[in-house]
Design a protein around this motif. Structure first.
Motif, mmCIF file in Angstrom:
data_model
loop_
_atom_site.group_PDB
_atom_site.id
_atom_site.type_symbol
_atom_site.label_atom_id
_atom_site.label_comp_id
_atom_site.label_asym_id
_atom_site.label_seq_id
_atom_site.Cartn_x
_atom_site.Cartn_y
_atom_site.Cartn_z
ATOM 1 N N UNK A 147 0.798 -1.231 0.000
ATOM 2 C CA UNK A 147 0.000 0.000 0.000
ATOM 3 C C UNK A 147 0.829 1.279 0.000
ATOM 4 N N UNK A 148 2.154 1.159 0.181
ATOM 5 C CA UNK A 148 3.012 2.346 0.194
ATOM 6 C C UNK A 148 3.422 2.656 -1.239
ATOM 7 N N UNK A 208 0.304 -9.214 -8.731
ATOM 8 C CA UNK A 208 -0.561 -9.847 -7.724
ATOM 9 C C UNK A 208 -0.882 -8.909 -6.566
ATOM 10 N N UNK A 209 -0.567 -7.620 -6.687
ATOM 11 C CA UNK A 209 -0.687 -6.691 -5.566
ATOM 12 C C UNK A 209 -2.086 -6.664 -4.978
ATOM 13 N N UNK A 236 -5.701 3.285 7.785
ATOM 14 C CA UNK A 236 -4.457 3.876 8.288
ATOM 15 C C UNK A 236 -3.384 2.806 8.478
ATOM 16 N N UNK A 237 -3.557 1.665 7.791
ATOM 17 C CA UNK A 237 -2.572 0.581 7.752
ATOM 18 C C UNK A 237 -2.381 -0.101 9.096
ATOM 19 N N UNK A 243 2.626 7.502 -0.747
ATOM 20 C CA UNK A 243 1.181 7.685 -0.790
ATOM 21 C C UNK A 243 0.525 6.376 -0.380
ATOM 22 N N UNK A 244 -0.551 6.430 0.359
ATOM 23 C CA UNK A 244 -1.336 5.228 0.638
ATOM 24 C C UNK A 244 -2.223 4.961 -0.573
ATOM 25 N N UNK A 245 -2.093 3.762 -1.146
ATOM 26 C CA UNK A 245 -2.855 3.387 -2.338
ATOM 27 C C UNK A 245 -4.302 3.087 -1.936
ATOM 28 N N UNK A 246 -5.279 3.936 -2.295
ATOM 29 C CA UNK A 246 -6.663 3.699 -1.867
ATOM 30 C C UNK A 246 -7.259 2.433 -2.462
ATOM 31 N N UNK A 247 -6.849 2.063 -3.674
ATOM 32 C CA UNK A 247 -7.392 0.845 -4.276
ATOM 33 C C UNK A 247 -6.888 -0.389 -3.539
ATOM 34 N N UNK A 248 -5.622 -0.370 -3.101
ATOM 35 C CA UNK A 248 -5.084 -1.491 -2.328
ATOM 36 C C UNK A 248 -5.882 -1.673 -1.037
#
Length: 648
Positions: A320-321, A352-353, A423-424, A448-453
């Motif tokens: 997610x980073x 595969x993320x 918030x991980x 950035x935090x990946x919102x889709x992840x």
């Protein structure tokens, strides 16, 4: 006071407890006159004995110590520092007396020993545990006050820690009676924000600090003991009880720590300034292959991938980073993790993320059995209630068919969990940083935090109990009306840092700004520029993560006011003597006021004459009263700050 924005640190001379530690005998009598005659007088009384117990012999618990400086077992350029210990109970140094009627003097002092102090290795102070009975009974040629009396609740079998040192090693390093007035003070954090001041600060930000009177061993090891001097001082100084130079003086040690002064590159500022921050984002080194570099630039790594039919391959994975803001979306829910696999035909490799995120969310929810059952029952109850309401209102045209909004209430535990993973929180570290090269030792990275992840992880968690096509449709209806996804307008960025600074300096402060400004003094520190800090947490002993709401471009890392340390200005070519610059009421250095040289009790052992130093300070400042509070303010070395700017 030391001021920064709305926050301040107030230095206070002392904080006397409401009642001194000791035994109390309370007697109350009341006389009643029934008929106005002496014979009819009746007296009623009540007696009560109680004890106010404070620390006296037993070592301080780790929870009662806020911080020590230099940090325990640290390696750094601390040779100009006067070590200190900060305790959470602000009255502790004044709960007993060092001598008769010494009300505002500390009964606790710091003794600093250098390795070079001792002629023989066996002479070094070795802490040992004895009972309180053994302490009072005494030993031959070991000097400790024999008139010490126990108080209620103190038993001869209680264990304590003592150190025994020959008189010749401590007679020149103990503070004088007048020095005691400057060894301890209280620091209280306050704020001009009335909400913070009222709700938080008065309860948690008042500490007592005790300072040593001696500089550490240059290029060597030092050990510091917090010892009791209760009843052991007279106006002439420490009472050695007529001991000879070779006799042992016993002290009760309430805390101790050691550190080394060797490498000047291990200071707080030097460690931060030497952090690896290129590249700015978590990614592997550049690659000459354009197709490979496209993935590496976005933070991908290669991982082994086992396919469903048993074959094995190598696929791309990114946590997610992210290295930038991802605007992609997906139509949820999905039926299985494989639906989120991506295939790049140009290089014949999978990504595969998002499949891994979905599967992780499902595993995390199943791991929390109580929460998984609560989610399943809530979804089932919601579906049943929804069908009942639809039947009731199907013939009422004025009522919206979207009645699910009326009953779609998320249980607090579930909402907290789903908001937490945004918030991980709870995500295994190897999913966040799957390769050590993304975050090497002594490095800092922006992300950035990946919102889709996160959406994929949440959908995997929400898939619990999803079996039939009807379940998928129900989940779609529920999620479409609930805040289970990151709002596209809520951009979350952050930093992740791996450094000895994280473990060596607890209580770091990290400020994030939405401007890229390299000059420490030029950024406009207003509410419009400072980004809200959503999360700040240590993920490992030396790993810190911070998340901000908005796009962070500049980060300042510094110590909180309670972590400020005390010291002198070391000799230089221009100024060959030890010296000290003075500060104004706001803590700013005044270059025109310089004390040089520093007065010593023993210059060879670098034991500072605190009383004379305080007098010299006040010759410049000309204050009506110069107490330990003013002395503490003048001795601080200040809050160091290092700035990092995101480089695209």
């Amino acid at each position: 006071m030391i001021a920064k924005e709305k926050d301040q640190v107030q230095f206070i001379e002392f904080h006397q407890p409401a009642l001194e530690s000791g035994d109390y005998h309370l007697k109350v009598e009341q006389t009643l006159d029934y008929n106005g005659r002496d014979a009819d007088l009746k007296t009623y009384g009540r007696e009560l004995t109680f004890t106010v117990q404070g620390e006296r012999f037993e070592p301080l618990s780790p929870n009662s110590i806020y911080a020590v400086f230099p940090p325990s077992e640290s390696l750094g350029d601390h040779s100009n520092v006067l070590p200190h210990i900060t305790v959470k109970r602000s009255t502790l140094p004044w709960e007993r007396y060092p001598g008769f009627e010494d009300e505002n003097l500390s009964w606790l002092i710091l003794l600093l020993f250098r390795d070079s102090d001792f002629e023989d290795e066996a002479d070094k102070p070795q802490p040992k545990n004895i009972t309180l009975g053994e302490l009072l009974e005494g030993e031959e040629n070991i000097f400790f006050p024999k008139d010490t009396e126990l108080q209620l609740g103190q038993k001869p079998k209680d264990l304590l820690t003592v150190i025994d040192i020959k008189k010749k090693y401590i007679k020149d390093i103990l503070p004088s009676h007048n020095d005691l007035a400057y060894l301890a003070h209280v620091r209280k954090a306050s704020s001009s924000d009335p909400i913070l001041e009222k709700e938080f600060l008065p309860f948690r930000n008042e500490y007592a600090t005790i300072i040593s009177n001696r500089l550490p061993e240059p290029n060597g090891r030092s050990i510091v003991h917090l010892v009791s001097i209760e009843g052991r001082y007279t106006e002439d100084g420490f009472d050695f009880l007529r001991a000879g130079d070779e006799d042992l003086i016993r002290f009760v040690s309430l805390a101790s720590w050691s550190f080394d002064c060797v490498d000047p590159n291990q200071t707080f500022t030097q460690l931060l300034q030497r952090l690896n921050h290129q590249p700015s984002t978590p990614r592997l080194p550049e690659n000459d292959n354009p197709q490979t570099e496209k993935y590496l630039a976005n933070g991908y790594i290669t991982v082994p991938h086992g396919l469903r039919k048993g074959s094995k391959t190598i696929s791309w994975y990114r946590g997610p980073l992210n290295t930038g803001y991802n605007t992609e979306t997906y139509e949820f829910p999905v039926k299985a993790a494989d639906e989120l696999l991506r295939y790049d035909s140009a290089i014949a490799m999978f990504d595969i993320s998002y499949a891994a995120a979905w599967q992780l969310g499902r595993m995390l929810m199943l791991e929390n059995r109580r929460l998984a059952i609560e989610l399943y029952n809530w979804k089932r109850q919601h579906s049943q209630n929804l069908k009942r309401l639809e039947q009731l209102v199907s013939n009422l045209p004025l009522i919206s068919r979207r009645v699910d909004k009326l009953i779609n209430f998320i249980p607090p535990n579930l909402k907290e969990w789903f908001n937490g993973v945004e918030l991980l929180k709870g995500i295994p570290f190897n999913y966040l940083v799957p390769d050590e090269r993304l975050l090497p030792p002594e490095s800092i990275r922006f992300f950035w935090v990946d919102p889709l992840w996160i959406d994929c992880l949440q959908d995997g968690a929400f898939s619990i109990g999803r079996v039939t096509g009807a379940d998928v449709e129900d989940d779609h209806n529920i999620r479409s009306d609930q805040d289970f996804n990151l709002n596209e307008e809520r951009k979350i960025t952050g930093i992740i840092m791996r450094s000895k600074v994280v473990s060596g300096w607890p209580g770091l402060i990290v400020d994030g700004y939405d401007q890229a400004v390299a000059d420490l003094d030029s950024i406009d520190e207003t509410e419009g520029n400072i980004l809200p800090l959503l999360r700040m947490e240590t993920l490992a002993e030396d790993v810190l993560i911070c998340l901000f709401q908005g796009e962070v471009k500049t980060v300042d890392i510094h110590l909180e006011p309670e972590s400020m340390h005390f010291g002198l200005d070391a000799p230089t070519v221009e100024s060959p003597e030890w010296s000290k610059n003075l500060r104004d009421d706001n803590g700013e250095l005044m270059d025109e006021f310089l004390i040089s040289p520093i007065p010593w009790h023993n210059e060879e052992k670098e034991v500072v004459n605190l009383e004379e130093l305080a007098q010299k300070m006040n010759e410049y400042l000309k204050l009506d009263e110069f107490t330990s509070a003013q002395f503490g303010l003048q001795m601080i070395e200040g809050v160091q700050k290092v700035r990092f700017v995101y480089q695209e």
